[in-house]
Design an enzyme around this catalytic site. Structure first.
Site, PDB file in Angstrom:
ATOM      1  N   GLU A 166      -5.948 -27.391 -15.337  1.00 11.39           N
ATOM      2  CA  GLU A 166      -6.948 -28.287 -14.738  1.00 11.39           C
ATOM      3  C   GLU A 166      -8.344 -27.760 -15.032  1.00 11.39           C
ATOM      4  O   GLU A 166      -8.632 -26.580 -14.819  1.00 11.39           O
ATOM      5  CB  GLU A 166      -6.766 -28.364 -13.214  1.00 11.39           C
ATOM      6  N   GLU A 222      -6.932 -36.648  -4.677  1.00  7.76           N
ATOM      7  CA  GLU A 222      -6.998 -35.360  -3.953  1.00  7.76           C
ATOM      8  C   GLU A 222      -7.524 -35.562  -2.544  1.00  7.76           C
ATOM      9  O   GLU A 222      -8.309 -36.477  -2.293  1.00  7.76           O
ATOM     10  CB  GLU A 222      -7.988 -34.416  -4.643  1.00  7.76           C
TER      11      GLU A 222
HETATM   12  P1  C2E Z   1      -9.386 -27.968  -6.613  1.00  2.00           P
HETATM   13  O1  C2E Z   1      -8.769 -27.556  -7.875  1.00  2.00           O
HETATM   14  O2  C2E Z   1      -9.999 -29.301  -6.536  1.00  2.00           O
HETATM   15  O3  C2E Z   1      -8.324 -27.757  -5.471  1.00  2.00           O
HETATM   16  C1  C2E Z   1      -8.209 -28.561  -4.380  1.00  2.00           C
HETATM   17  C2  C2E Z   1      -8.876 -27.967  -3.224  1.00  2.00           C
HETATM   18  O4  C2E Z   1      -8.853 -28.898  -2.175  1.00  2.00           O
HETATM   19  C3  C2E Z   1      -8.169 -26.752  -2.690  1.00  2.00           C
HETATM   20  O5  C2E Z   1      -9.131 -25.913  -2.123  1.00  2.00           O
HETATM   21  C4  C2E Z   1      -7.263 -27.333  -1.613  1.00  2.00           C
HETATM   22  O6  C2E Z   1      -6.891 -26.389  -0.648  1.00  2.00           O
HETATM   23  C5  C2E Z   1      -8.205 -28.355  -1.059  1.00  2.00           C
HETATM   24  N1  C2E Z   1      -7.460 -29.436  -0.409  1.00  2.00           N
HETATM   25  C6  C2E Z   1      -6.245 -29.903  -0.673  1.00  2.00           C
HETATM   26  N2  C2E Z   1      -5.943 -30.919   0.139  1.00  2.00           N
HETATM   27  C7  C2E Z   1      -6.997 -31.122   0.938  1.00  2.00           C
HETATM   28  C8  C2E Z   1      -7.290 -32.044   2.007  1.00  2.00           C
HETATM   29  O7  C2E Z   1      -6.520 -32.898   2.371  1.00  2.00           O
HETATM   30  N3  C2E Z   1      -8.519 -31.943   2.588  1.00  2.00           N
HETATM   31  C9  C2E Z   1      -9.405 -31.011   2.213  1.00  2.00           C
HETATM   32  N4  C2E Z   1     -10.565 -30.975   2.818  1.00  2.00           N
HETATM   33  N5  C2E Z   1      -9.180 -30.113   1.212  1.00  2.00           N
HETATM   34  C10 C2E Z   1      -7.954 -30.196   0.592  1.00  2.00           C
HETATM   35  P2  C2E Z   1      -9.128 -24.416  -2.421  1.00  2.00           P
HETATM   36  O8  C2E Z   1      -7.777 -23.853  -2.470  1.00  2.00           O
HETATM   37  O9  C2E Z   1     -10.113 -23.825  -1.496  1.00  2.00           O
HETATM   38  O10 C2E Z   1      -9.712 -24.365  -3.874  1.00  2.00           O
HETATM   39  C11 C2E Z   1     -10.976 -24.730  -4.121  1.00  2.00           C
HETATM   40  C12 C2E Z   1     -11.242 -24.772  -5.577  1.00  2.00           C
HETATM   41  O11 C2E Z   1     -11.189 -23.485  -6.143  1.00  2.00           O
HETATM   42  C13 C2E Z   1     -10.233 -25.558  -6.346  1.00  2.00           C
HETATM   43  O12 C2E Z   1     -10.521 -26.927  -6.239  1.00  2.00           O
HETATM   44  C14 C2E Z   1     -10.393 -25.033  -7.735  1.00  2.00           C
HETATM   45  O13 C2E Z   1     -11.456 -25.667  -8.388  1.00  2.00           O
HETATM   46  C15 C2E Z   1     -10.774 -23.618  -7.465  1.00  2.00           C
HETATM   47  N6  C2E Z   1      -9.626 -22.731  -7.666  1.00  2.00           N
HETATM   48  C16 C2E Z   1      -8.596 -22.502  -6.827  1.00  2.00           C
HETATM   49  N7  C2E Z   1      -7.754 -21.633  -7.386  1.00  2.00           N
HETATM   50  C17 C2E Z   1      -8.260 -21.322  -8.605  1.00  2.00           C
HETATM   51  C18 C2E Z   1      -7.853 -20.472  -9.682  1.00  2.00           C
HETATM   52  O14 C2E Z   1      -6.795 -19.830  -9.643  1.00  2.00           O
HETATM   53  N8  C2E Z   1      -8.660 -20.407 -10.772  1.00  2.00           N
HETATM   54  C19 C2E Z   1      -9.797 -21.109 -10.860  1.00  2.00           C
HETATM   55  N9  C2E Z   1     -10.526 -20.992 -11.966  1.00  2.00           N
HETATM   56  N10 C2E Z   1     -10.207 -21.917  -9.885  1.00  2.00           N
HETATM   57  C20 C2E Z   1      -9.443 -22.004  -8.782  1.00  2.00           C
HETATM   58 MG    MG Z   2     -10.141 -30.877  -7.232  1.00  2.29          MG
HETATM   59 MG    MG Z   3      -7.675 -28.232  -9.182  1.00  2.71          MG
END
Ligand code: C2E
Ligand code: MG
Ligand code: MG
Length: 638
Positions: free
Chosen positions: A485, A572
């Protein structure tokens, strides 16, 4: 003159002796120096010498010998007496000084000069019938000459000094006039920006130093606004420096409309200006900052060139009692950088910003150890097929299990990783974990793809593609179970290169998603070049779907576009049943959100999958409600 003096002294002494010693009439005899010692010192005649100079009288009358001293030590007197005696004996003829008047020759007077230890003496022997009177007197001529020379030298040096003083005084006035002129010029060039002619950073430092001394500690505060012109570099690259300086002159002229007795405006740094405000409330400063942003609603026009500055403002309000000048600058710059990085127009410095920076610095230093110690763990959030209700895949979301701070979310550390040198190592570590997880789940009979988020930094070189190729070559990766992604905003960074990398991923058989779709403001033409399979609609549209017609319209358009292009659509951030059902009706394929499941550990995923399969089998109506038939495994249309 010296002869006259010694002669007068000798005559005077002889006359005195004649008065007190009637027998002092005899012929002259040499005095016996050795005998003389017996009578030393006899100062009876000292008073008879009419000189204040060192002198002595040797009296030699028959067997009576005496020596009278005036300012001559007895030792020296004996030496002098011997020397006189020698001269008298070795010279049979009277040794007459050239200055001695001829009349004295008949009086059997002998006289000559004598040198002893750098001094000149004149001696005179005067014979009487019964003895001799020898007078020895230190010559003052050389002293006088020396004194005269010294006096002249002194006078000369006084004159020279006097002339020197006035000359140097004149020169000093001349030089100081020039120096103060040069100093003024130097001070101006040190405190003013020579390119745009406004006060510079040194000026700010000077003002702050003087404020520290005269602003009272319990009274007013002073505030600093730093204005960053964020887009000037782009302008400079396009039009060159000359145009940039012209624009900056016009820019600072606009700022200077706020100049008053209590505001100091200048250029801080390459693209930053400052406004120092003294004795105004925080609210006043805040409204000044807002007024400045409004001032630049209209572009700056310079001939054919128009420039609309993109600004970030950082404010620091400080009381004199608590901070030093360096702090107010550091804090305002800190605030402006924060504003810039977080796309804020105005940021006011608070201690939280400082704490955050402190934390960031500490966390940055700990990243490598965290990587080695396995402190980064993955949670998996299921993606649900809206038609069938089964899990079609999961997204791997990283967490940092920090030994002190506890579990940290990506937004608390991800930017630190991406801007560090370990960005590639980090992604490789995540991919390694995911590859192992795919293998483990495959062995357990769970065949679902895992999506991994990659950052634009991962695409800067070929490390990640080479890493994946090596895994594929080693037979460790089923590429159809891996999805990458990339956020939409990242696609605009070096789009050609991104397209090249995504073509590589495609050729490897790896799935590719565009994340946070709708927020990146990317041109659709970029998207045409980059081969994606899936588009993930950002949660900001999804969460407003039921009460915001614009969000609804955007989602509808994305669904239509995706259907035409052949993309799978994932929504999402679904948090309610209402939104889930609405999306299903609209024809969205896959959903991800807390309504279905929050990110969970790998162990919990398998039981969650089983549960959703059971529910799907018992509720076929979910599938019926969609227009098209979905492939339950991939979530895409047939
Ligand atoms: P993303 O890829 O858009 O991941 C979705 C984020 O939305 C995740 O936050 C998830 O926990 C959150 N989410 C899922 N469902 C809901 C919902 O119903 N409501 C709300 N408010 N939030 C929801 P998370 O885990 O904090 O990750 C944030 C961002 O960090 C991710 O957005 C992604 O861009 C990045 N990220 C996470 N893991 C990795 C990784 O391993 N590598 C890299 N490069 N980026 C990462
Ligand atoms: Mg996202
Ligand atoms: Mg993502």
């Amino acid at each position: 003159m010296e002869f006259t003096k010694i002669h007068a002294n000798s005559v005077h002494t002889v006359e005195y002796l004649k008065g007190i010693l009637p027998e002092f009439q005899g012929p002259a005899n040499d005095f016996d120096v050795d005998e003389l010692e017996r009578y030393l010192p006899d100062n009876a005649l000292a008073g008879q010498l009419r000189t204040s100079d060192p002198a002595m009288v040797v009296l030699n009358i028959g067997k009576y010998q005496s020596i009278s001293l005036n300012n001559i030590s007895p030792d020296r007197a004996l030496i002098l007496a011997r020397l006189v005696n020698d001269q008298v004996r070795t010279s049979p003829d009277p040794l007459l000084g050239t200055e001695l008047p001829a009349s004295l020759h008949a009086q059997k007077i002998q006289s000559h000069l004598l040198y002893h230890e750098g001094n000149e003496y004149l001696w005179m022997v005067m014979a009487a019938a019964s003895g001799t009177v020898t007078t020895v007197q230190k010559l003052r001529a050389s002293d006088i000459a020396r004194d005269t020379v010294l006096m002249r030298l002194f006078s000369l040096s006084v004159v020279v000094l006097w002339i020197g003083f006035w000359a140097s005084f004149g020169v000093a006035i001349f030089v100081s006039k020039h120096v103060s002129k040069a100093k003024a010029v130097l001070h101006h060039s040190a405190t003013y920006d020579y390119l745009i002619g406004v006060p510079n950073q040194n000026f700010l430092n000077d003002i702050l130093s003087s404020l520290e001394t005269f602003v009272s500690s319990d009274e007013p505060n002073y505030s600093l606004i730093v204005v960053s012109v964020n887009n000037i570099y782009m302008f400079e690259q396009t039009y060159g420096y000359g145009v940039k300086w012209d624009l900056f002159r016009k820019f600072s002229a606009r700022l200077e409309q706020h100049k008053s007795a209590n505001t100091f405006i200048g250029r801080y740094d390459s693209n930053m200006f400052y406004i120092l405000v003294v004795n105004h409330s925080d609210q006043w400063v805040q409204s000044l900052a807002t007024a400045i942003t409004k001032q630049f609603h209209d572009p700056i026009v310079n001939g054919p060139v128009s420039f609309l500055p993109s600004l970030s403002l950082g404010i620091s309000h400080l009381s004199v009692a608590t901070v030093s000048k360096n702090e107010i600058i550091t804090q305002a710059v800190h605030a402006v950088k924060f504003a810039k990085n977080n796309r804020q127009l105005i940021t006011t410095y608070t201690d939280d910003l400082h704490t955050l920076s402190f934390l960031k610095i500490r966390r940055s230093a700990e990243l490598m150890k965290a990587l080695k110690d396995g402190q980064f763990i993955l949670l998996y959030q299921p993606k649900i097929c809206l038609a069938s209700g089964v899990v079609t895949g999961v997204e791997a979301l990283v967490r940092w299990d920090h030994p002190i701070e506890g579990r940290l979310s990506p937004h608390e550390f991800l930017d630190l990783i991406e801007t560090s040198c370990i960005a590639h190592l980090f992604t490789q570590c995540i991919l390694n974990t995911v590859i192992k997880q795919i293998e483990a789940w495959t062995e357990a009979g769970i065949k679902i793809p895992i999506a991994v988020n990659i950052s634009p930094y991962d695409l800067q070189n070929y490390e990640i593609t080479n890493f994946l190729k090596s895994k594929i070559a080693a037979g460790l990766l089923s590429t159809d179970l891996l999805e990458l992604e990339l956020t939409e905003s990242a696609t605009t960074i070096n789009a050609c290169h991104t397209a090249e990398m995504f073509n590589e991923f495609e050729s490897m058989g790896i799935k590719r998603s565009i994340d946070d779709f709708g927020t990146g403001m990317s041109s659709l033409s970029y998207l045409k070049e980059i081969p994606f399979n899936t588009v993930k609609i950002d949660k900001t549209f999804v969460e407003n779907l039921t009460d915001d017609p614009i969000s609804e319209a955007i989602i509808e358009s994305v669904l239509i576009m995706a259907k035409k292009i052949g993309w799978t659509v994932v929504a999402e951030g679904i948090e309610t049943k209402e939104i889930a059902e609405r999306l299903k009706v609209m024809g969205c394929h896959i959903a991800q959100g807390y309504y279905f499941a929050e990110p969970m550990t790998a162990d919990n995923i398998s039981s969650f999958i089983d549960k959703t399969r059971q529910v799907a089998n018992t509720t076929p109506s979910v599938i019926e409600s969609t227009e098209n038939t979905l492939d339950l495994f991939t979530g895409s249309y047939d």
